[in-house]
Design a protein around this motif. Structure first.
Motif, PDB file in Angstrom:
ATOM      1  N   THR A  14       0.723  -1.100  -0.099  1.00  0.00           N
ATOM      2  CA  THR A  14       0.143   0.022  -0.093  1.00  0.00           C
ATOM      3  C   THR A  14       0.727   1.233   0.029  1.00  0.00           C
ATOM      4  O   THR A  14       0.446   2.319  -0.489  1.00  0.00           O
ATOM      5  N   THR A  15       2.165   1.203   0.555  1.00  0.00           N
ATOM      6  CA  THR A  15       2.900   2.455   0.720  1.00  0.00           C
ATOM      7  C   THR A  15       3.753   2.569  -0.535  1.00  0.00           C
ATOM      8  O   THR A  15       4.321   3.735  -0.695  1.00  0.00           O
TER       9      THR A  15
ATOM     10  N   PRO B 102       3.448   2.558  -3.809  1.00  0.00           N
ATOM     11  CA  PRO B 102       3.156   3.585  -4.800  1.00  0.00           C
ATOM     12  C   PRO B 102       3.258   4.944  -4.165  1.00  0.00           C
ATOM     13  O   PRO B 102       3.656   5.915  -4.941  1.00  0.00           O
ATOM     14  N   GLU B 103       2.950   5.218  -2.946  1.00  0.00           N
ATOM     15  CA  GLU B 103       3.221   6.699  -2.413  1.00  0.00           C
ATOM     16  C   GLU B 103       4.717   6.963  -2.245  1.00  0.00           C
ATOM     17  O   GLU B 103       5.022   8.066  -2.489  1.00  0.00           O
TER      18      GLU B 103
ATOM     19  N   ARG C 260       5.828   7.762  -5.855  1.00  0.00           N
ATOM     20  CA  ARG C 260       5.579   8.945  -6.191  1.00  0.00           C
ATOM     21  C   ARG C 260       6.014  10.292  -5.462  1.00  0.00           C
ATOM     22  O   ARG C 260       6.447  11.122  -6.332  1.00  0.00           O
ATOM     23  N   ALA C 261       6.521  10.178  -4.458  1.00  0.00           N
ATOM     24  CA  ALA C 261       7.045  11.043  -3.801  1.00  0.00           C
ATOM     25  C   ALA C 261       8.527  11.284  -4.236  1.00  0.00           C
ATOM     26  O   ALA C 261       9.022  12.366  -4.391  1.00  0.00           O
TER      27      ALA C 261
ATOM     28  N   ARG D 290       7.720  14.994   2.282  1.00  0.00           N
ATOM     29  CA  ARG D 290       6.356  14.194   2.187  1.00  0.00           C
ATOM     30  C   ARG D 290       6.870  12.939   2.373  1.00  0.00           C
ATOM     31  O   ARG D 290       6.221  11.817   3.082  1.00  0.00           O
ATOM     32  N   LEU D 291       7.997  12.368   1.514  1.00  0.00           N
ATOM     33  CA  LEU D 291       8.484  11.121   1.689  1.00  0.00           C
ATOM     34  C   LEU D 291       8.978  10.644   3.017  1.00  0.00           C
ATOM     35  O   LEU D 291       8.747   9.726   3.520  1.00  0.00           O
TER      36      LEU D 291
ATOM     37  N   LEU E 157       6.135  10.245   5.421  1.00  0.00           N
ATOM     38  CA  LEU E 157       5.292   8.831   5.412  1.00  0.00           C
ATOM     39  C   LEU E 157       6.030   7.836   5.818  1.00  0.00           C
ATOM     40  O   LEU E 157       5.611   6.971   6.694  1.00  0.00           O
TER      41      LEU E 157
ATOM     42  N   THR F 113       4.397   5.873   9.276  1.00  0.00           N
ATOM     43  CA  THR F 113       4.282   4.046   9.242  1.00  0.00           C
ATOM     44  C   THR F 113       5.168   3.400   9.991  1.00  0.00           C
ATOM     45  O   THR F 113       4.772   2.449  10.447  1.00  0.00           O
TER      46      THR F 113
ATOM     47  N   TRP G  22       9.811  -0.627   5.189  1.00  0.00           N
ATOM     48  CA  TRP G  22      10.085  -0.028   3.530  1.00  0.00           C
ATOM     49  C   TRP G  22      11.656   0.057   3.318  1.00  0.00           C
ATOM     50  O   TRP G  22      11.987   0.615   2.338  1.00  0.00           O
TER      51      TRP G  22
END
Length: 214
Positions: A60-61, A63-64, A67-68, A76-77, A80, A84, A137
């Motif tokens: 789920t994370t 893609p984010e 994208r970041a 933002r990265l 995130l 998490t 991550w």
């Protein structure tokens, strides 16, 4: 070219995991006895419960994260990753506390206490698996940064050292040593990958700030 590179790296990583990480029970049976292999298998089964709530975060994370990185939104990265990781830390902390408080009692009544000798193994394994939860991550970050081979090289190198130490130490120190080596493998390999990823983010952020107009 990039897709082929990613596919090859991913398949090689799965092969390395199969050889180094996913055959722990067989190694314990080879070095020690079927009884201790059973204790170790039970400990790994408990770890699967610990990891289960965090595993969906990877899908789920990613893609984010990607994208970041693509949009170079570094703040933002970082937010995130931090948020998490805090969620993962909260779950692992609660699970660890519950294990310490209720673990011996539950094991004493399960199968008439047959698996109670596995409790020290569970605690040692928990250190490594909770660390993996906290920085789940580590590889997705480097994938997003276009560096899929670094995690492969790290896990292979640390796994090779772990395998050599298994032959030297497990027969002498028992099943606890196998758990120590497993947790050490997670902590050292993931720690190196995390440091690499965060450093790369730092340098990319600095480079982006330097090219921005005053």
């Amino acid at each position: 070219k990039e897709l082929a590179k990613f596919a090859i790296s991913t398949n090689l990583r799965q092969t390395v995991n199969m050889l180094i990480r996913d055959n722990e029970v067989q190694w314990v049976g080879f070095f020690l006895s079927p009884v201790e292999a059973g204790y170790y298998k039970f400990g790994l089964a408990i770890m699967n419960v610990i990891v289960l709530p965090i595993s969906p975060f990877i899908q789920t994370t990613f893609p984010e994260i990607n994208r970041a990185v693509t949009l170079r939104i570094w703040d933002r990265l970082r937010a995130l990753l931090r948020r998490t990781s805090l969620i993962a830390a909260g779950w692992s902390g609660a699970a660890g506390l519950g294990m310490l408080v209720a673990g011996p009692y539950l094991l004493s009544i399960f199968k008439d206490g047959a698996y109670l000798p596995a409790f020290p193994v569970i605690l040692v394994l928990f250190a490594g698996f909770s660390f993996a939860n906290l920085f789940y991550w580590n590889r997705p970050l480097l994938l997003a940064l276009g560096n899929p081979n670094f995690p492969l090289l790290v896990t292979f190198s640390i796994g090779l050292v772990k395998t050599v130490l298994m032959f030297l130490l497990v027969r002498r120190f028992g099943v606890i040593m196998q758990a120590v080596l497993m947790s050490g493998y997670f902590i050292i390999s993931i720690g190196i990958i995390v440091i690499k990823g965060l450093r790369q983010v730092y340098h990319l952020q600095k480079a982006s700030e330097q090219v921005q107009p005053a």
